[in-house]
Design a protein around this motif. Sequence first.
Motif, PDB file in Angstrom:
ATOM      1  N   PRO A 145       0.804  -1.229   0.000  1.00 13.59           N
ATOM      2  CA  PRO A 145       0.000   0.000   0.000  1.00 13.59           C
ATOM      3  C   PRO A 145       0.831   1.270   0.000  1.00 13.59           C
ATOM      4  N   GLU A 146       1.978   1.279   0.702  1.00 10.98           N
ATOM      5  CA  GLU A 146       2.785   2.503   0.729  1.00 10.98           C
ATOM      6  C   GLU A 146       3.313   2.864  -0.658  1.00 10.98           C
ATOM      7  N   LEU A 147       3.592   1.828  -1.486  1.00 12.65           N
ATOM      8  CA  LEU A 147       3.993   2.108  -2.866  1.00 12.65           C
ATOM      9  C   LEU A 147       2.829   2.671  -3.666  1.00 12.65           C
ATOM     10  N   LEU A 148       1.661   2.101  -3.468  1.00 17.18           N
ATOM     11  CA  LEU A 148       0.472   2.576  -4.180  1.00 17.18           C
ATOM     12  C   LEU A 148       0.117   3.993  -3.765  1.00 17.18           C
ATOM     13  N   PRO A 207      -6.863   1.359   6.508  1.00 19.26           N
ATOM     14  CA  PRO A 207      -5.965   1.666   7.626  1.00 19.26           C
ATOM     15  C   PRO A 207      -6.338   2.975   8.311  1.00 19.26           C
ATOM     16  N   SER A 208      -5.976   3.084   9.565  1.00 18.53           N
ATOM     17  CA  SER A 208      -6.198   4.307  10.330  1.00 18.53           C
ATOM     18  C   SER A 208      -4.862   4.847  10.804  1.00 18.53           C
ATOM     19  N   ASP A 214       2.613   6.414  10.282  1.00 15.81           N
ATOM     20  CA  ASP A 214       3.371   7.054   9.202  1.00 15.81           C
ATOM     21  C   ASP A 214       2.521   7.349   7.977  1.00 15.81           C
ATOM     22  N   LEU A 215       1.271   6.936   8.006  1.00 15.91           N
ATOM     23  CA  LEU A 215       0.406   7.108   6.846  1.00 15.91           C
ATOM     24  C   LEU A 215       0.279   8.570   6.437  1.00 15.91           C
ATOM     25  N   LYS A 216       0.245   9.465   7.412  1.00 10.52           N
ATOM     26  CA  LYS A 216       0.053  10.891   7.115  1.00 10.52           C
ATOM     27  C   LYS A 216       1.234  11.504   6.376  1.00 10.52           C
ATOM     28  N   GLN A 225      -7.874  10.688   0.809  1.00  7.78           N
ATOM     29  CA  GLN A 225      -8.835  11.140   1.808  1.00  7.78           C
ATOM     30  C   GLN A 225      -9.838  12.114   1.194  1.00  7.78           C
ATOM     31  N   LYS A 226      -9.353  13.031   0.375  1.00  7.33           N
ATOM     32  CA  LYS A 226     -10.241  13.999  -0.288  1.00  7.33           C
ATOM     33  C   LYS A 226     -11.188  13.292  -1.255  1.00  7.33           C
TER      34      LYS A 226
END
Length: 232
Positions: A145-148, A207-208, A214-216, A225-226
């Motif tokens: 997911p972090e790559l995506l 994910p939250s 580190d998601l933010k 999110q938008k």
Amino acid sequence: MDYQFISEASNNRPTVLEDYEFNEHVRIGRGSYGQVYKARQKSSSNNSMTFYALKEVKLTSYSPSACREIALYRELKQRNIMDLLKVYFSYSAQKKPGNILVMGDGKERGICKIADFVMARTFHSPLKPLEEVDEVVVTSWYRAPELLFGTRHYTKAIDIFSIGCIFAELLTNLPIFASNPETVSQPIRLPYQRNQLDKVFSVLGYPSLSSWSDLKHIPKYTKMQKELMRSK
């Protein structure tokens, strides 16, 4: 998995057709996962009136339901519950992920080999930003997911996610995060793939920040999110 070994082992076991006789065109029952036939042991005398229920379950991949049913029958012993006498396994080679090969001959028989490094990248310490090498890495169905989300660095965690996808595919015989190419709205060479993210989150859940702090800091997280807010 050494399919040749499994096939040879299966050939040394008695088959259901060797032990029982039944009419495959006449069923005495049918359910969601299989069908039941009336059978008689071939080793018994011709005058024997002892019959057995023979349940056939056809599976294209690993089935937790079938394994659970077998385990329950083996454990439960009661006069109103059928006794499980034997389980027969019919070997059929399942297709593994295409770039994971298993040696079949010679000294390396059974050794797993990894092929196709077209989308693989080396990384060093200190880490270099992906845009200095190639920001698109890993085949999309196995992409973390972090790559995506467009992360700027390649880490070992990305490889661990891909390994998990491969193990899930070996168990189920299906890519766990396979997305429909017809629904892909972005070119496949873009790192941010909303369609693929939706597929991952539909299986694992969204994910939250509490579970992934580190998601933010990942570039495309705010954009998604938008998009979610607009879709609501």
